[in-house]
Design an enzyme around this catalytic site. Sequence first.
Site, PDB file in Angstrom:
ATOM      1  CD  GLN A 190      -2.151   1.332   2.938  1.00 18.39           C
ATOM      2  OE1 GLN A 190      -1.502   0.818   3.840  1.00 18.39           O
ATOM      3  NE2 GLN A 190      -3.255   1.998   3.166  1.00 18.39           N
ATOM      4  N   GLY A 191       0.900   1.972  -1.088  1.00 16.27           N
ATOM      5  CA  GLY A 191       1.754   3.158  -1.174  1.00 16.27           C
ATOM      6  C   GLY A 191       0.964   4.431  -0.955  1.00 16.27           C
ATOM      7  CE1 TYR A 192      -3.516   3.677  -0.672  1.00 13.94           C
ATOM      8  CE2 TYR A 192      -4.655   4.080   1.398  1.00 13.94           C
ATOM      9  CZ  TYR A 192      -4.636   3.530   0.124  1.00 13.94           C
ATOM     10  OH  TYR A 192      -5.733   2.859  -0.320  1.00 13.94           O
ATOM     11  CB  SER A 193       2.498   6.982   4.630  1.00 16.93           C
ATOM     12  OG  SER A 193       1.370   6.435   5.236  1.00 16.93           O
TER      13      SER A 193
ATOM     14  CB  SER B 230       3.625  -3.011   5.439  1.00 25.36           C
ATOM     15  OG  SER B 230       3.396  -2.086   6.464  1.00 25.36           O
TER      16      SER B 230
ATOM     17  CD  GLU C 143      -4.515   0.225   6.750  1.00 28.69           C
ATOM     18  OE1 GLU C 143      -4.782   1.402   6.446  1.00 28.69           O
ATOM     19  OE2 GLU C 143      -3.356  -0.218   6.818  1.00 28.69           O
TER      20      GLU C 143
END
Lengths: 398, 364
Positions: free
Chosen positions: A127-130, A162, A245
């Site tokens: 998950q590439g959010y932050s 992660s 999530e």
Amino acid sequence: MDLAYSAEYEAFRAETRAFLEANRHRFPSGWGGGNRPGPELLAWQRLLIEHGYAARTIPREYGGYGAEPDVLKSRIIAEEFTRARAPSGLSGQGISMLVPTLLEVGSEEQKRQYIAPTLRGEIIWCQGYSEPGSGSDLASLQTRAVEDGHDFVINGQKIWTSTAQYADMIFCLVRTEAERAKHQGISYILFPMSTPGIEVRPLKTMTGHAEFNEVFFTDVRVPQENVVGGRGAGWFVANATLKHERGMLGDPNAAGSRLSAIIELMNTETVDGQTLMQKPVMRDRLMKLQARVLAMQFHGLRLLTAAASGDDVGLARLIVKLEGCELNHQLAAFAIDVLGELGALYEGSPHLRAHGSWQRMYMFDLGLIIGGGTAQIQKNIISERGLGLPREPKLVRA
Amino acid sequence: MEFGLSQDQKMMQDSVHRTLERAAPLARVREAAEANAIARDVHKALADLGVTGLLIPESFGGAGLKLLDAALVSETLGRHAAPVPFIAASVMAPLALIHAGSPEQQQRVLPKLAAGETIAGVAIAESVSGTRDGAGLTASGGKLNGKALFVMDFADADLFVVADRACGLHLVEANAPGLTKTSLISIDRTRTLGEIACNNTPAEPLQNGNAAEVLSRMRDAGWVMLAADTLGAGWHMIDQAVAYAKERKQFDRVIGSFQAVKHMCAEMAAELEPCRSLVWYAAHAFDAIPADAALTAAHAKAHTSEIGRFVARTATEVHGGMGMTDLLGLHYWFKRIGLNRQLLGGPERVRDLAAAMQGFAAAS
Ligand SMILES: Cc1cc2nc3c(=O)[nH]c(=O)nc-3n(C[C@H](O)[C@H](O)[C@H](O)COP(=O)(O)OP(=O)(O)OC[C@H]3O[C@@H](n4cnc5c(N)ncnc54)[C@H](O)[C@@H]3O)c2cc1C
């Protein structure tokens, strides 16, 4: 309210029990040693899907089992798997977050391409959010995607990603409309981690393991059709994902198995020949935690019922991440206390219990209290959306 | 009435702080922790300051100071997560020799402990918090048999002060025949812990006093030291959290301007600061108010451990994802507080003993 199991459900329970009995020899012994699920686990996952014990309500055409949502059956499955100490199906960000999102807003093509292999554990997602400057204030993210012919060209950096070190694919938030307001210029896009221009640097955490990563994008080329839910709609798509999530992070079944493990610990560990269960203070702490675990498990039943019937339970859903993650953390803290001095030991030590997993969980779970929207952000959400309190006033720029 | 530190005490604490600032920056702490080894250079710098001989009478080359002074040092060591032996080597073991050693034993050992030339580990966990995994030592005819777990200041120890099952105290050389040493690995690698197993190992009894009483005094002193260490480590974490909250921006403002974050910081400070007073009182009582000594030591240990756990997690939370990283190093203090909590009895065990001390019930 009807919690009695009718004959149909008793039959379902017997069937589940028989399945587990017949397949006991197939229980995978563990994750498989590496980062990715090993062959045993993949085979187990396929078997579970085939029999409706995993991906139960995902439509058949996308590789699921295709059952109607049924709270009681889900509960029976969870109970019987725990009783048999059978590993349940795979989880992870792909299965828990991406799949529900694609089902909700993905194109037919995206659903067909990604859901089935993700369910089977063949595609691992991250998950590439932050980003370094955008955590709680996710909408301020800066990773840019600039249109170039049929593609977007992506530049920027993600952090705390992660599983990025072994993931096959990423679902990522990028800014496609630089000139629009911050919530409106974001797109949700999927691409392989093998795309040229991606660099992953593992970050070691306090547990001593690299549990997340920094991910750098330099001119990463991704076809425009990989956007999910429409260009510029990424914020709304992401919020749908975050909801999933948060449901996953507060999972009360995890708390239930943790509690069982602690009960076993207290019955077997001794100090001066007395079991810890014989110590009234420890028993009292156990009982307090048991009440909280039960409350969250029953709470889970209520949410499942509401989800199936489409009822809006408002506040009740908003508290799950906060309460569930806190409870898991407290359970690990209690196990450490039950172990006394032994509870301070860590990986590699003689006399270590449970491979040091209680300390590891205690630390890792603090990460889960922070990740996926911090406890403070959860409290803001509960008070603002759940209780209708006014939002914190926006700063007026000088 | 006066409840505060003297000018000398403040200066002493400050000089330990400045020495550690220079000798044990984060990089040095990290290096030692990664090897789970004592930082001998830091230990030497502290010995030069007189820290190793703090409690040892001047006649044996020490400074002849009191437990409150030792508590100020312990707090400072916690503040820096200093990778050096102290609580066992420079507090508990010297107390054992001072109160139970013969003049000959004192003459032989104390000057070396004072100079920091000899490191003494202490093995009394079984007598304080009970036996696990078949631990326990029996003494007969000058020989020890059995094993002891959670030996404090274990690495590089030249000798050990150990308690047997009957609360007798003994001095054992680290290279004595029949002694096997095994390192234990705890979450906190800035200090060392181990196990000793004795097979007809020769040991010298420390019998110049009531051993059971001396053992209780060692325990009380250990409790106060662990509490002081958590106090220092906890304040370090609060300071870090506050500094981060003043710098980190989200939603176009520093996160410290959110009440949620302010309140986390304020609550940590409000909960931890009274522990300072508790630690001071307990440390002072150890030498000056015998009737209060054991009880306040127990409460200092148990209560500071509880608050320490709260501070450790909350300060980490203020840092968001950054708090979890190895890079930032905040976890060294988190883990230091974690180990202090479990050593010499977790809070439940210590409170149980505190109730028993007051005759509320026999310890379970
Ligand atoms: C173990 C772990 C795994 C993660 N995995 C992933 C992943 O796979 N993919 C991904 O994209 N991200 C991941 N994250 C990142 C996670 O989502 C962020 O850490 C989280 O959103 C917080 O952002 P931050 O770390 O920048 O902290 P910040 O936002 O800087 O927060 C710092 C502190 O300020 C507080 N704060 C900030 N704003 C407010 C406010 N408005 N009101 C009150 N308090 C506020 C926070 O609560 C926190 O205490 C993970 C994080 C962890 C710890």
